[in-house]
Structure formats: C-alpha cells, structure tokens
Design a protein around this motif. Sequence first.
Motif, PDB file in Angstrom:
ATOM      1  N   ALA A  96       1.051  -1.037  -0.106  1.00  0.00           N
ATOM      2  CA  ALA A  96      -0.002   0.059  -0.027  1.00  0.00           C
ATOM      3  C   ALA A  96       0.957   1.393   0.138  1.00  0.00           C
ATOM      4  O   ALA A  96       0.528   2.116  -0.404  1.00  0.00           O
ATOM      5  N   PHE A  97       2.207   1.346   0.461  1.00  0.00           N
ATOM      6  CA  PHE A  97       3.114   2.244   0.488  1.00  0.00           C
ATOM      7  C   PHE A  97       3.699   2.344  -0.646  1.00  0.00           C
ATOM      8  O   PHE A  97       4.653   3.594  -0.756  1.00  0.00           O
ATOM      9  N   GLY A  98       3.684   1.710  -1.730  1.00  0.00           N
ATOM     10  CA  GLY A  98       4.276   1.946  -3.061  1.00  0.00           C
ATOM     11  C   GLY A  98       5.727   2.086  -3.210  1.00  0.00           C
ATOM     12  O   GLY A  98       6.156   2.942  -4.040  1.00  0.00           O
ATOM     13  N   LEU A  99       6.515   1.591  -2.224  1.00  0.00           N
ATOM     14  CA  LEU A  99       8.009   1.524  -2.442  1.00  0.00           C
ATOM     15  C   LEU A  99       8.571   0.785  -3.549  1.00  0.00           C
ATOM     16  O   LEU A  99       8.103  -0.349  -3.908  1.00  0.00           O
ATOM     17  N   ARG A 100       9.570   1.222  -4.213  1.00  0.00           N
ATOM     18  CA  ARG A 100       9.921   0.709  -5.380  1.00  0.00           C
ATOM     19  C   ARG A 100      11.318  -0.388  -4.768  1.00  0.00           C
ATOM     20  O   ARG A 100      11.413  -1.458  -5.348  1.00  0.00           O
ATOM     21  N   LYS A 101      12.012   0.263  -3.641  1.00  0.00           N
ATOM     22  CA  LYS A 101      12.971  -0.665  -3.077  1.00  0.00           C
ATOM     23  C   LYS A 101      12.702  -0.555  -1.477  1.00  0.00           C
ATOM     24  O   LYS A 101      12.095   0.238  -0.840  1.00  0.00           O
ATOM     25  N   PRO A 102      12.675  -1.978  -0.826  1.00  0.00           N
ATOM     26  CA  PRO A 102      12.369  -1.979   0.559  1.00  0.00           C
ATOM     27  C   PRO A 102      13.181  -1.250   1.359  1.00  0.00           C
ATOM     28  O   PRO A 102      14.222  -0.649   1.161  1.00  0.00           O
ATOM     29  N   ILE A 103      12.483  -0.619   2.433  1.00  0.00           N
ATOM     30  CA  ILE A 103      13.242   0.209   3.425  1.00  0.00           C
ATOM     31  C   ILE A 103      13.682  -0.574   4.462  1.00  0.00           C
ATOM     32  O   ILE A 103      12.729  -1.250   5.302  1.00  0.00           O
ATOM     33  N   VAL A 104      14.692  -0.330   5.054  1.00  0.00           N
ATOM     34  CA  VAL A 104      15.415  -1.388   6.076  1.00  0.00           C
ATOM     35  C   VAL A 104      15.987  -0.407   7.175  1.00  0.00           C
ATOM     36  O   VAL A 104      16.043  -0.832   8.073  1.00  0.00           O
ATOM     37  N   ASP A 105      15.753   0.821   7.042  1.00  0.00           N
ATOM     38  CA  ASP A 105      16.446   1.949   8.004  1.00  0.00           C
ATOM     39  C   ASP A 105      15.301   2.381   8.712  1.00  0.00           C
ATOM     40  O   ASP A 105      14.438   3.063   8.134  1.00  0.00           O
ATOM     41  N   LEU A 106      15.417   2.352  10.023  1.00  0.00           N
ATOM     42  CA  LEU A 106      13.923   2.815  10.753  1.00  0.00           C
ATOM     43  C   LEU A 106      13.834   4.293  10.706  1.00  0.00           C
ATOM     44  O   LEU A 106      12.659   4.672  10.599  1.00  0.00           O
ATOM     45  N   ILE A 160      -4.136   2.441   5.623  1.00  0.00           N
ATOM     46  CA  ILE A 160      -4.290   1.755   6.976  1.00  0.00           C
ATOM     47  C   ILE A 160      -5.188   0.588   6.998  1.00  0.00           C
ATOM     48  O   ILE A 160      -5.001  -0.502   7.749  1.00  0.00           O
ATOM     49  N   ASN A 161      -6.115   0.596   5.923  1.00  0.00           N
ATOM     50  CA  ASN A 161      -6.762  -0.943   5.876  1.00  0.00           C
ATOM     51  C   ASN A 161      -5.834  -1.966   5.417  1.00  0.00           C
ATOM     52  O   ASN A 161      -6.056  -3.178   5.754  1.00  0.00           O
ATOM     53  N   CYS A 162      -4.731  -1.559   4.624  1.00  0.00           N
ATOM     54  CA  CYS A 162      -3.635  -2.654   4.237  1.00  0.00           C
ATOM     55  C   CYS A 162      -2.595  -2.846   5.397  1.00  0.00           C
ATOM     56  O   CYS A 162      -1.977  -3.891   5.001  1.00  0.00           O
ATOM     57  N   ILE A 163      -2.536  -2.283   6.477  1.00  0.00           N
ATOM     58  CA  ILE A 163      -1.633  -2.591   7.502  1.00  0.00           C
ATOM     59  C   ILE A 163      -2.315  -3.916   8.124  1.00  0.00           C
ATOM     60  O   ILE A 163      -3.395  -4.455   8.584  1.00  0.00           O
ATOM     61  N   ASP A 164      -1.185  -4.757   8.388  1.00  0.00           N
ATOM     62  CA  ASP A 164      -1.365  -5.973   8.888  1.00  0.00           C
ATOM     63  C   ASP A 164      -0.629  -6.514  10.164  1.00  0.00           C
ATOM     64  O   ASP A 164       0.490  -6.257  10.283  1.00  0.00           O
ATOM     65  N   PHE A 165      -1.549  -6.347  11.195  1.00  0.00           N
ATOM     66  CA  PHE A 165      -0.861  -6.305  12.397  1.00  0.00           C
ATOM     67  C   PHE A 165      -0.839  -7.929  12.976  1.00  0.00           C
ATOM     68  O   PHE A 165      -1.481  -8.628  12.703  1.00  0.00           O
TER      69      PHE A 165
END
Length: 326
Positions: free
Chosen positions: A107-117, A321-326
Amino acid sequence: MWRLFKRFFASKQKETFETEERKHNPFNLDLGTRSGFEAKQLLETVTQPERLKMYADAVRRLPMPSALWDEYQRLSRAGASNRKLSSIIKGDPVLSAQILKVVNAPAFGLRKPIVDLNRAISHLGNNLVRSIVAKHCFSQVIPQMRGAYNLTDLWKHGMAVSALAEVVSKHIPKCEAKTAAAIGLFHDIGRMGLNFVKTERQPIMFNHEKGILVHEAERFGCTHVEVGCIFAEHWNLPEKIQQGILWHHHPGAADKQVVPESIRAEVFAVYIADLLAKHLEFSGGNASKTLPHESYAPLLPKTTLYDLMQNKTISKELWRINCIDF
C-alpha cells in the motif's frame, strides 16, 4: 458621489456574502447511500453505578504502558528529529519490526524495501508512526479478551479516524491538527474496556431512534464514553484527550455551545472523521451515522461533507491503514 458609490458597493458585497453564507450547506451528505444507517445520537443514558464500578475496577487493575510511550510522546511534543525518535523505537525490536513491516507493505508503493528505521518513520509520517507506537504499547497492557468488540478492528478504526481528523482539521478554523489526531486515535478506546466484564446482559436489539450510547447503556450498564474516560484518567493521558473522549459524540446531538470552546474544533474534526470513516465503509466503528448538529456549520466554512468524502487524501489514508497487517 464616490462615497455613495462606495457605500452601495459595500452593501452589495455584504448582501452577496450573506446570501452565499445562507446557501452554504456543509452537511450535505446522504447517509442512506451506503452501508450502515442514520440514527439519532441521544445523550441521555441511564448508567448502573454498580456495573460502571465493575468496569472501573477492571481498568484500574491494568498496568501502565511501557516507558517507551511516555518517552516517545515527550520527544514528539518537543519536535525531535526522526533520527531521535528512531533511536527510542530501536530499543523495542518487536515495535521496530512492526514499523518496517508496515512501511514495506504494498500500500505504501515503495520501489525498494526500506530497512532503515529513520527512513521508515520519515516515509510513514509522524501521525501514523505515533498510532503504531500507541497500538503496540497499549496492546501490551490491554487483555486480549473475546467480547463484544474486536480489538484489532478498534485499533485500526482509531488509526483511521486519527489520520482523517488530521486531514479534516485543515478545513476547520483554529483547529489543532495534532490534538485532533490524538483524540481520534483514542476516542473509542472505551469499547475495549467493555470486553473486560463477561456479565453483560442478554443482547438487546439496536433501536435506531435511541442511538448507540443508549444501546450500550442498556446492554452493559454503561457506555464506552464513560469507560474511555476511566482509561484516559488511569493512563494519565493529556487533558485534551480526556476531554475529547468525553465529548466526541456530542456534535451529533447537541448545540456546539455544550462542548468547551477550548476543545470544540478538535472534537468536531474527530466527529467528522469518524462519520466519514463509517460512511466510506471502514470497519471497526459502530454502524450508526448522524449528521452534525446544525450549530456546527460555521466551523466548516469552505467545504462540505460530500466534498471531503470525495477528497483523494481521505481515500488514500483509509486505504493505507486498511492494508496494515498487525
């Protein structure tokens, strides 16, 4: 002659403004066009003191949320950098993993994964990160009990209303966006407390004319507003959040003068956000919908509920928010 012309021109301007003001109808949403139903939100409820005490005793036995919550709130209010906030969150590996999981969701449309907090916090935004932190910290001290309400749905509904309240606040004069968002996150937290005591009465058919608060009072002996205020007091939530929880149903039933002016705009923003979330069929809220009391119309001077419903930012926030998986 010039003075006469100026007076005539000024009177015409005033007349045009008053005519346009009369024509402006901000509450132009047809509540019957989607799921749920239009209901009256009557505030007169009959609480059973002994049952409210049962819920209060259960809430007050809960431990306080972790120190991480207080530290995060303190730094956030001080305007700390994302790097500083991430340094606090890194102390909790489970929370850190949750934030990275959320930011890397499709849902957040990233091209590359974010690994940095630090980058994750920047990409998600302070409001959503605060919602995730709150859900993590408070879920640790709220028993995961089966009852009338699903806790995950309640948290996601609170997060949705928080995000929408921040958007709506931009259209309400003198509305503090951060305060509205914070109230939105916690406004229905009392529903979580209604799961604590298993001795509820037999299920009672919902009466549209009476509204959700009367229904809860008849079913549980008290309402989620009352239990929510007990939660907020027990956890020492800021005064404005406590007030917001107390008043968050009032815009649908009473004149705006009933709500203290110091919190009125923020409560109104939360009420609209909650109404829109339910009308756009976001799960977690109660199914009843009521337009705001007409006295609140001046607080929405340049837009309407229908226009807000069509706002792409509103739809985007709900979808994320609907796409967030807890």
